[in-house]
Design an enzyme around this catalytic site. Structure first.
Site, PDB file in Angstrom:
ATOM      1  N   ASP A 302      56.324  80.667  71.430  1.00  0.00           N
ATOM      2  CA  ASP A 302      57.497  79.821  71.225  1.00  0.00           C
ATOM      3  C   ASP A 302      58.793  80.638  71.352  1.00  0.00           C
ATOM      4  O   ASP A 302      58.880  81.768  70.850  1.00  0.00           O
ATOM      5  CB  ASP A 302      57.403  79.225  69.810  1.00  0.00           C
ATOM      6  N   GLU A 375      57.043  80.465  76.452  1.00  0.00           N
ATOM      7  CA  GLU A 375      58.032  79.376  76.485  1.00  0.00           C
ATOM      8  C   GLU A 375      59.404  80.046  76.523  1.00  0.00           C
ATOM      9  O   GLU A 375      59.944  80.470  75.500  1.00  0.00           O
ATOM     10  CB  GLU A 375      57.929  78.467  75.251  1.00  0.00           C
TER      11      GLU A 375
END
Ligand code: GLC
Length: 656
Positions: A302, A375
């Site tokens: 993330d 990401e």
């Protein structure tokens, strides 16, 4: 003793040789100065000398035969070598089937656990709910689930704000539920298992995590676990610099206990960890090992672009002065000192090393190759950094969010541009990847309209590389309207337009409103309401309709398993506003021609015969409304498609 025996044997041999020599014809006797000296032939020529052999073989007939045989011998060699050269030059080189890992061609399905399936009636989806639906996921022919966060969290960002990285939040179940889910997923059904990719959130924790609380109190070793700076005092605050959070607010928040400001790239309840502290690195290594020991197949990292900030805390350079200063994404500042810093790669490579250890050895069974997906945000060229500089470094790929920018006005030229940009920017040997939507973006069906969804599904599942499907997109779920209700997503509390609730509504399983369309037994408790069209748009109804979005998805997903789609070449053919087409082919395998109409006008009688050197082919897959009939023969000289339609043609490989 042995020497004497050898001398005796050699003496006998010389005597035999002399006897033969006396019987030679005179022509074979060498005339030297001491006349009549005959050449000595040591063993192994002791029986018959070379001259003697030549003497008997030097007849005209024998010479002729020898010449003829030699000519045949060398002639054949020349013909053979010539043939090999001609064949090699004239025929294209056969490519070998590449050795690819599961993740290089995977079809990934994102499950947002709050919204997928509630098994205990509290109105929030959970891990046991996902386990109940594994058959459905297998029916979709996917390879892997990417599971959004399930860790203990105060849910100020629905799990992306973690209190404890090695736990399961009671809202979603417990660790043994997760263990069972992993076990179930790894059981092979029809020779295939399902892989699990978990969300890994190293950039920040929740401010309720014990690490942060100890850091606030300057309890060792946590004092420098976060990024703390002096910033004046409560009556006179002065931010250390102009850095901004993704919400457009200042990225520094004063903490009255520690009397310093902490840095946060996101909400103030999500302080950033300090990766210039080795102890933090070691903590996160241990978290990664914890999950790899549980046999998860990979991680989606993330917010990786935001892992490091400028060491000297330099101000971000000014960008577009006319842009809204409170919009992080609007370009008012260039986030040069807080995004995509090169140091990030040190951590990526460090985690890559750990993943690789587990990819090759495991205590709990045969090696399972693990995948790392980043990401990251930035242009395709900036994202190139995440692949690393060496074959063994870097993430396996950064998510490609290019197609999440598509809206209804994106026609064939626009799609081709987005696809080419990614294909051109990525390293040649790296797999491509395609994402149409996720939990942060408006749903694809709401962006492009129902008409064009199937054509995009066709592209998603037939372009080379990895596909990622957001839950519910396979049935055409739409954003819900939240204008008459408060935002559940805390990001939308002060500005509802930032809320991500619309794309996170409950999965629509059945046409039965009393069961909240199969999501939860108590619809009043559902954390978000189901979409009003759930009566028609749901798994049960679409399963029975061969032309539904779900059926189109399932057919294409099955077709995707053909080897050509796993590693075949990809060649763009014709492109125009109402036409996007490409060929997938590989030596020895069936070829596929994919044609979609993303424009607003009909495509009429387009001739593909020259582009693919074929005049007809079989229809392998269609979008729901297309007039082509799967399995039927089709004329490639006259391909016609209505807006939003697509078709995949196929033909077998024929050796030339
Ligand atoms: C990622 C997630 C998003 C989250 C943010 C902070 O961008 O996709 O949902 O809010 O990181 O963790």
């Amino acid at each position: 003793m042995a020497d004497m025996e050898m001398q005796d044997e050699y003496g006998a041999e010389r005597q035999r040789h002399k006897d033969v020599k006396q019987s030679f014809p005179s022509s074979l006797v060498e005339s030297g100065s001491s006349s009549n000296v005959v050449k000595e032939y040591p063993p192994p020529y002791a029986g018959m000398g070379k001259e003697m052999v030549l003497h008997y073989s030097n007849t005209p007939a024998f010479n002729r035969a020898r010449k003829v045989l030699l000519m045949i011998f060398w002639g054949s060699w020349i013909v053979l070598i010539g043939a090999v050269v001609v064949l090699t030059v004239a025929h294209p080189r056969c490519k070998l089937k590449p050795n690819i890992e599961w993740w290089q061609k995977a079809s990934v399905y994102q499950v947002y656990p709050r919204s997928f399936k509630d098994s205990d009636g509290d109105g929030v989806g959970d891990i046991n709910g996902i386990r109940e639906k594994l058959d459905y996921l297998r029916e979709l022919s996917i390879d892997a689930i990417w599971l959004s966060p399930f860790y203990e969290s105060p849910m100020r960002d629905f799990g992306y704000d973690v209190i404890n990285y090695t736990s399961v939040d009671p809202l979603f179940g417990n660790m043994s539920d997760l263990d069972s889910l992993i076990d179930e997923m790894h059981k092979e059904v029809d020779g295939r298992d399902l892989k699990l990719i978990i969300d890994f959130i190293p950039n920040h924790t929740s401010n309720e995590s014990i690490w942060f609380q100890q850091s606030v109190d300057r309890v060792e070793p946590y004092t420098e676990y976060y990024i703390w700076e002096d910033c004046g005092n409560a009556t006179h605050l002065q931010d250390p610099n102009n850095w901004q959070s993704a919400l457009g607010t200042p990225a520094w928040t004063y903490h009255s206990t520690r009397q310093q400001c902490y840095f946060h790239q996101y909400q103030d309840s999500m302080p950033d960890l300090n990766y210039r502290n080795n102890l933090v690195k070691e903590e996160i290594d241990a978290v990664l090992r914890f999950w790899l020991d549980k046999n998860v197949d990979g991680i989606r990292i993330d917010a990786i672009s935001k892992l490091y900030e400028d060491y000297n805390l330099r101000d971000e350079p000014a960008g577009d002065e006319s842009a809204d200063p409170n919009d992080y994404y609007g370009g008012y500042l260039n986030h040069t000192y807080t995004k995509n810093l090169p140091e990030i790669m040190d951590m990526i490579n460090r985690w890559r090393g750990i993943l690789d250890e587990y990819s090759t050895n495991t205590d709990s069974g045969p090696a399972r190759p693990r995948v790392m997906v980043a990401e990251a945000s930035g242009s395709p060229t900036q994202l190139k950094m995440y692949y690393g500089r060496t074959k063994d470094g870097g993430a396996n790929f950064p998510f490609n969010f290019g197609l999440t920018r598509i809206n209804e006005s994106c026609d064939g030229l626009c799609i081709a541009g987005l696809v080419d940009t990614w294909m051109d920017a990525k390293p040649e040997e790296a797999p491509a990847n395609w994402v149409l939507g996720n939990h942060d973006k408006s749903r694809i069906t709401s962006r492009v309209g129902e008409e064009k969804l199937d054509a995009l599904t066709m592209l998603l599942l037939t372009l080379p590389g990895v596909s990622t499907t957001y839950y519910g997109d396979e049935i055409g779920m739409l954003n819900i309207n939240i204008s008459d209700r408060p935002s559940q997503d805390p990001v939308g509390w002060s500005d509802k337009s930032l809320s991500r609730d619309p794309e996170r509504s409950p999965m629509q399983w059945y046409d039965n409103s009393s069961s909240c369309y199969g999501f939860t037994s108590d619809c009043q408790a559902a954390w978000l309401p189901p979409h009003p069209d759930a009566e028609e748009t749901n798994v049960q109804v679409e399963r029975d309709d061969p032309l539904s979005h779900l059926s189109v998805y399932k057919n294409l997903s099955r077709l995707r398993r053909e080897e050509t789609f796993s590693y075949g070449d990809w060649t763009t053919l014709k492109v125009s506003a109402n036409l996007y087409s490409y060929l997938r082919s590989f030596n020895g395998l069936t070829s596929y021609l994919v044609v979609v109409n993303m424009g607003d006008t009909a495509l009429v009688d387009e001739d593909f015969s020259e582009a693919v050197s074929k005049t007809s082919a079989t229809v392998a897959a269609i979008t729901g409304k297309s007039s082509y009939i799967p399995g039927a023969k089709a004329d490639l000289m006259k391909v016609s498609l209505q807006p939003g339609d697509g078709v995949v043609f196929s033909w077998p490989y024929i050796a030339q």
